[in-house]
Scaffold this active site. Structure first.
Site, PDB file in Angstrom:
ATOM      1  N   ILE A  67       0.829  -1.215   0.000  1.00  0.00           N
ATOM      2  CA  ILE A  67       0.000   0.000   0.000  1.00  0.00           C
ATOM      3  C   ILE A  67       0.864   1.267   0.000  1.00  0.00           C
ATOM      4  CG2 ILE A  67      -0.218   0.344   2.507  1.00  0.00           C
ATOM      5  CD1 ILE A  67      -3.253   0.517   2.084  1.00  0.00           C
ATOM      6  N   ASN A 109      11.733  -8.443   6.778  1.00  0.00           N
ATOM      7  CA  ASN A 109      11.960  -7.660   7.997  1.00  0.00           C
ATOM      8  C   ASN A 109      11.480  -8.491   9.177  1.00  0.00           C
ATOM      9  OD1 ASN A 109      12.916  -5.434   6.546  1.00  0.00           O
ATOM     10  ND2 ASN A 109      10.869  -4.582   6.299  1.00  0.00           N
ATOM     11  N   HIS A 160       5.855 -12.048   6.033  1.00  0.00           N
ATOM     12  CA  HIS A 160       5.764 -11.561   4.654  1.00  0.00           C
ATOM     13  C   HIS A 160       7.140 -11.302   4.097  1.00  0.00           C
ATOM     14  CE1 HIS A 160       5.583  -8.063   7.338  1.00  0.00           C
ATOM     15  NE2 HIS A 160       6.235  -7.388   6.396  1.00  0.00           N
ATOM     16  N   LEU A 161       7.223 -11.463   2.818  1.00  0.00           N
ATOM     17  CA  LEU A 161       8.445 -11.195   2.062  1.00  0.00           C
ATOM     18  C   LEU A 161       8.160  -9.979   1.183  1.00  0.00           C
ATOM     19  CD1 LEU A 161       9.964 -14.022  -0.158  1.00  0.00           C
ATOM     20  CD2 LEU A 161       9.206 -11.876  -1.127  1.00  0.00           C
ATOM     21  N   HIS A 162       9.086  -9.029   1.167  1.00  0.00           N
ATOM     22  CA  HIS A 162       8.991  -7.887   0.252  1.00  0.00           C
ATOM     23  C   HIS A 162       9.764  -8.225  -1.019  1.00  0.00           C
ATOM     24  CE1 HIS A 162       7.810  -4.693   3.309  1.00  0.00           C
ATOM     25  NE2 HIS A 162       8.313  -5.602   4.121  1.00  0.00           N
ATOM     26  N   GLY A 192      12.688  -3.848  11.470  1.00  0.00           N
ATOM     27  CA  GLY A 192      11.740  -2.956  10.796  1.00  0.00           C
ATOM     28  C   GLY A 192      10.389  -3.590  10.538  1.00  0.00           C
ATOM     29  N   GLN A 193      10.103  -4.730  11.202  1.00  0.00           N
ATOM     30  CA  GLN A 193       8.802  -5.381  10.981  1.00  0.00           C
ATOM     31  C   GLN A 193       7.701  -4.602  11.689  1.00  0.00           C
ATOM     32  OE1 GLN A 193       8.607  -9.540  12.118  1.00  0.00           O
ATOM     33  NE2 GLN A 193       6.600  -9.824  11.129  1.00  0.00           N
TER      34      GLN A 193
HETATM   35  P1  AMP Z   1       7.041  -4.564   7.429  1.00  0.00           P
HETATM   36  O1  AMP Z   1       7.454  -3.184   7.859  1.00  0.00           O
HETATM   37  O2  AMP Z   1       8.173  -5.390   6.887  1.00  0.00           O
HETATM   38  O3  AMP Z   1       6.260  -5.278   8.505  1.00  0.00           O
HETATM   39  O4  AMP Z   1       6.104  -4.359   6.182  1.00  0.00           O
HETATM   40  C1  AMP Z   1       4.736  -4.188   6.267  1.00  0.00           C
HETATM   41  C2  AMP Z   1       4.324  -3.623   4.937  1.00  0.00           C
HETATM   42  O5  AMP Z   1       2.939  -3.793   4.796  1.00  0.00           O
HETATM   43  C3  AMP Z   1       4.630  -2.133   4.761  1.00  0.00           C
HETATM   44  O6  AMP Z   1       5.485  -1.967   3.634  1.00  0.00           O
HETATM   45  C4  AMP Z   1       3.242  -1.516   4.552  1.00  0.00           C
HETATM   46  O7  AMP Z   1       3.258  -0.481   3.609  1.00  0.00           O
HETATM   47  C5  AMP Z   1       2.442  -2.720   4.064  1.00  0.00           C
HETATM   48  N1  AMP Z   1       1.014  -2.680   4.347  1.00  0.00           N
HETATM   49  C6  AMP Z   1       0.410  -2.415   5.513  1.00  0.00           C
HETATM   50  N2  AMP Z   1      -0.933  -2.536   5.392  1.00  0.00           N
HETATM   51  C7  AMP Z   1      -1.164  -2.907   4.104  1.00  0.00           C
HETATM   52  C8  AMP Z   1      -2.341  -3.210   3.368  1.00  0.00           C
HETATM   53  N3  AMP Z   1      -3.570  -3.139   3.918  1.00  0.00           N
HETATM   54  N4  AMP Z   1      -2.209  -3.548   2.064  1.00  0.00           N
HETATM   55  C9  AMP Z   1      -0.985  -3.603   1.497  1.00  0.00           C
HETATM   56  N5  AMP Z   1       0.161  -3.359   2.154  1.00  0.00           N
HETATM   57  C10 AMP Z   1       0.074  -3.006   3.432  1.00  0.00           C
END
Ligand code: AMP
Ligand code: ZN
Length: 112
Positions: A31, A85, A98-100, A91-92
């Protein structure tokens, strides 16, 4: 798990731009994208973080899924980055594994 936003994405309870689905995994657009291609890959089942992931096959499937997605989104050849993360120092912010997958621009090193 109730109250987990990525479980809600997996269940279709909150909107997301799903890019690919299969093998118990879901990929959807971040997002708040940090690169032209920024996709998250999650297991449908709730696992809080990499520290809690007991299933080595699941982790392998997530990597293969991301590798295939990099090809399908056209970033494989120039290159991309895959990031897990983990916990606050990592930074989680969302505690559903989840994997970026990040691509479409040159990445910097070291990461911030
Ligand atoms: P992290 O910081 O590694 O936990 O990443 C969480 C990620 O989830 C961040 O990059 C947010 O921008 C993303 N995020 C949070 N809520 C949503 C959502 N509803 N849809 C898509 N991405 C999201
Ligand atoms: Zn969850």
């Amino acid at each position: 798990m109730s109250g987990c936003i990525f479980c809600q994405v997996a269940a279709g309870e909150i909107p997301a731009t799903i890019v690919k689905r299969g093998d118990g995994l879901i990929a959807f657009r971040d997002i708040n994208p940090q690169a032209p291609t920024h996709v998250l890959v999650i297991p449908a089942q709730h696992v809080p973080s990499l520290n809690d992931a007991k299933d080595a096959q699941l982790l392998g499937r997530m990597l293969v899924f991301a590798r295939d997605l990099a090809r399908e989104t056209g970033v494989a050849e120039r290159g991309y980055r895959v990031v897990f993360n983990t916990n606050p120092d990592g930074g989680q912010t969302v505690f559903h594994l989840h994997l970026h997958l990040l691509g479409g621009r040159a990445m910097q090193w070291p990461p911030g």
